[in-house]
Enzyme design. Structure first.
Site, mmCIF file in Angstrom:
data_model
loop_
_atom_site.group_PDB
_atom_site.id
_atom_site.type_symbol
_atom_site.label_atom_id
_atom_site.label_comp_id
_atom_site.label_asym_id
_atom_site.label_seq_id
_atom_site.Cartn_x
_atom_site.Cartn_y
_atom_site.Cartn_z
ATOM 1 N N CYS A 48 -3.524 7.036 5.537
ATOM 2 C CA CYS A 48 -3.456 6.731 4.106
ATOM 3 C C CYS A 48 -4.764 7.051 3.404
ATOM 4 O O CYS A 48 -4.799 7.140 2.176
ATOM 5 C CB CYS A 48 -3.083 5.265 3.903
ATOM 6 S SG CYS A 48 -3.959 4.123 4.980
ATOM 7 N N GLU A 73 0.879 -1.176 0.000
ATOM 8 C CA GLU A 73 0.000 0.000 0.000
ATOM 9 C C GLU A 73 0.909 1.215 0.000
ATOM 10 O O GLU A 73 1.681 1.416 0.948
ATOM 11 C CB GLU A 73 -0.902 -0.006 1.235
ATOM 12 C CG GLU A 73 -1.863 1.159 1.265
ATOM 13 C CD GLU A 73 -2.348 1.456 2.669
ATOM 14 O OE1 GLU A 73 -2.250 2.627 3.081
ATOM 15 O OE2 GLU A 73 -2.802 0.517 3.351
#
Length: 506
Positions: A300, A263
């Protein structure tokens, strides 16, 4: 804080020191000394993981479920010490660490329930058809099996939920894969105490120590040694685009390439549709500011870019966001490096062609305060750098001329973790036009909310097309994430005495 780290690595259930040391850099309180990792220690940990792999893969789902629950219990038993050292190392408030610990233990227990259910095995059976013409069919059975040792990299921004015993580790252990964790240098003491909890759980359950290892710190060569070790069969990573891409490329260049589930970066665009802007532009601006600054913007899923049709309603939205951001004081970031990168990112955005600075800040050292910028769609689409993530409480408003240009801006985004529609009933037609674009762009599409805050559940997708993640078909949050560490095996005409117990039960 009463807890004092021992500073050792944890390899196959044992504390292992090293001559080379590094010092933690806490936001508050004293620094502590830790043994630094090395390629040799990585090799030792990977060898132990490989030695434990076959036995761990053969354990029952119930045995692994009990292990996951034991890890959760051991983490909870150390709760006060985890919070104390976690807040000292990261600067995160106690309430945030307490909540993150609950998420960490909650997902361990969720995976325990998930593997007990057994549906994740995706068991299939085609009975033999010996009399079928023109050819008979053999007895065919299939189910998912663990892939082998998994490497996990601790994340800087989630010292618990995405680190030593975080989602990657929980999913891998649930699948039956040993784990080698590369601890993050921003919170080594937090990683250590959680690692101690995992070792204690393995000991209590009478399971092999090689199922889990934690190697702390060290140079870039340590991470490279981990992803290139031939005994590692997959990697879980949460971090920067540059670092993640370098590791991804190493995984691809191995003699045996392996999947790298990284990620990497996302700006999580929020589209404010016209009826919603007219009806509640002020509330949306205030809410966006709150989401931008949550956790100093170090999520995020931070919605860094808002897209709104230019005009008085856009002004209302922007003014409300600006006023709300002005009231937010500077806060401590996770590391000095992150604070430096945040200021560099703000400078890069401010120097973009046609960018207007609506709110600038003065922040030094490890602190960060909000920035807010404004740009037209034409200038935004002409400058790809404006669509790159700035990790921190920075917002960029992209003003579009009309609904058609909003669609063009949507199509111009690269892969994202999330995309948000702020909409009312009169916006349905525009939302219907945007949705196919957003489905191609993001792993999660939401309406009338903010993407910060990721539910840990069966349905959650925390991933997306590159650069949000390196594998668009995977998620790093939720029970579906176990599929990253499994592979299907078909058994043809095997006698029942040789078949796995799970396949016979199915």
């Amino acid at each position: 804080m009463t807890y004092k780290p021992h500073g050792d690595h944890l390899i196959a259930g044992k504390r292992v020191g090293a001559e080379e040391k590094f010092s933690s850099t806490p936001a508050t309180g004293p620094a502590h000394s830790f043994s630094a990792g090395s390629p040799a220690l990585i090799a030792e940990a990977c060898a132990s993981a490989q030695a434990a792999s076959t036995g761990f893969a053969a354990t029952s789902r119930e045995e692994r479920a009990l292990l996951l629950e034991a890890i959760a219990d051991e983490i909870d038993a150390r709760g006060a010490d985890i919070t104390a050292i976690g807040t000292a190392e990261t600067g995160l408030p106690e309430a945030r660490l307490e909540g993150e610990r609950g998420r960490t233990t909650g997902q361990l227990r969720l995976f325990a329930a998930h593997i007990r259910d057994g549906a994740y095995l995706d068991r299939r059976y085609d009975a033999a058809l010996p009399d079928r013409q023109p050819l008979p069919r053999p007895d065919l059975r299939m189910m998912q099996r663990p892939i082998g040792p998994v490497a996990v990299f601790g994340a800087s921004n989630f010292p618990l939920a995405f680190s030593t015993a975080g989602g990657d580790t929980a999913a891998a252990l649930a699948a039956g894969c040993p784990v080698v964790v590369k601890g993050h240098g921003a919170h080594p003491g937090t990683g250590e105490i959680v690692g101690d909890a995992i070792v204690a759980a393995l000991t209590k359950r009478g399971m092999e120590g090689g199922i889990f290892s934690l190697v702390q710190g060290g140079s870039r060569a340590v991470g490279e040694a981990l992803v290139t070790d031939p005994r590692i069969k997959a990697v879980g990573f949460t971090g920067s685009l540059g670092g993640g891409r370098a590791l991804f490329d190493l995984c691809a260049r191995r003699p045996e390439p392996i999947p790298f589930f990284g990620e990497l970066g996302s700006v999580n665009p929020m589209f404010v549709l016209p009826s919603a802007a007219a009806a509640r532009g002020e509330a949306l601006g205030t809410g966006w500011a709150a989401s931008l600054t949550m956790g100093v913007g170090q999520f995020c899923t931070n919605p860094g870019i808002a897209i709104v049709i230019d005009g008085p309603d856009a002004d209302t939205f922007v003014n409300a966001a600006s006023e709300a951001l002005k009231a937010v004081a500077a806060q401590t970031m996770l590391t000095d490096g992150m604070a430096d990168a945040y200021r560099a990112g703000a400078k890069r955005v401010s120097e973009g062609a046609g960018v207007k600075s609506l709110l600038t800040s003065t922040c030094e050292g490890r602190s960060a305060a909000p920035f807010l910028f404004d740009v037209t769609a034409e200038n935004w689409m002409a400058n790809a750098e404006l669509s790159e993530e700035v990790f921190g409480p920075l917002g960029l408003v992209v003003r579009v001329k009309d609904a058609e240009q909003m669609q063009a801006v949507a199509a111009d985004f690269r892969g994202q973790l999330t995309a948000t529609l702020q909409m009312d009933d009169d916006d349905i037609d525009l939302g219907r036009t945007l949705l196919p674009i957003l489905e191609q762009m993001a792993g999660r599409v939401l309406a009338n909310g903010f993407p910060t805050g990721v539910e840990v559940s069966d349905t959650m997708v925390h991933g997306g097309p590159y650069p949000a993640s390196t594998n668009f078909g995977a998620t790093s949050v939720g029970t579906l994430s176990i599929r990253r560490f499994l592979r299907p095996v078909c058994y043809q005409n095997l006698p029942e005495a040789l078949l796995p117990d799970d396949l016979l039960e199915g």
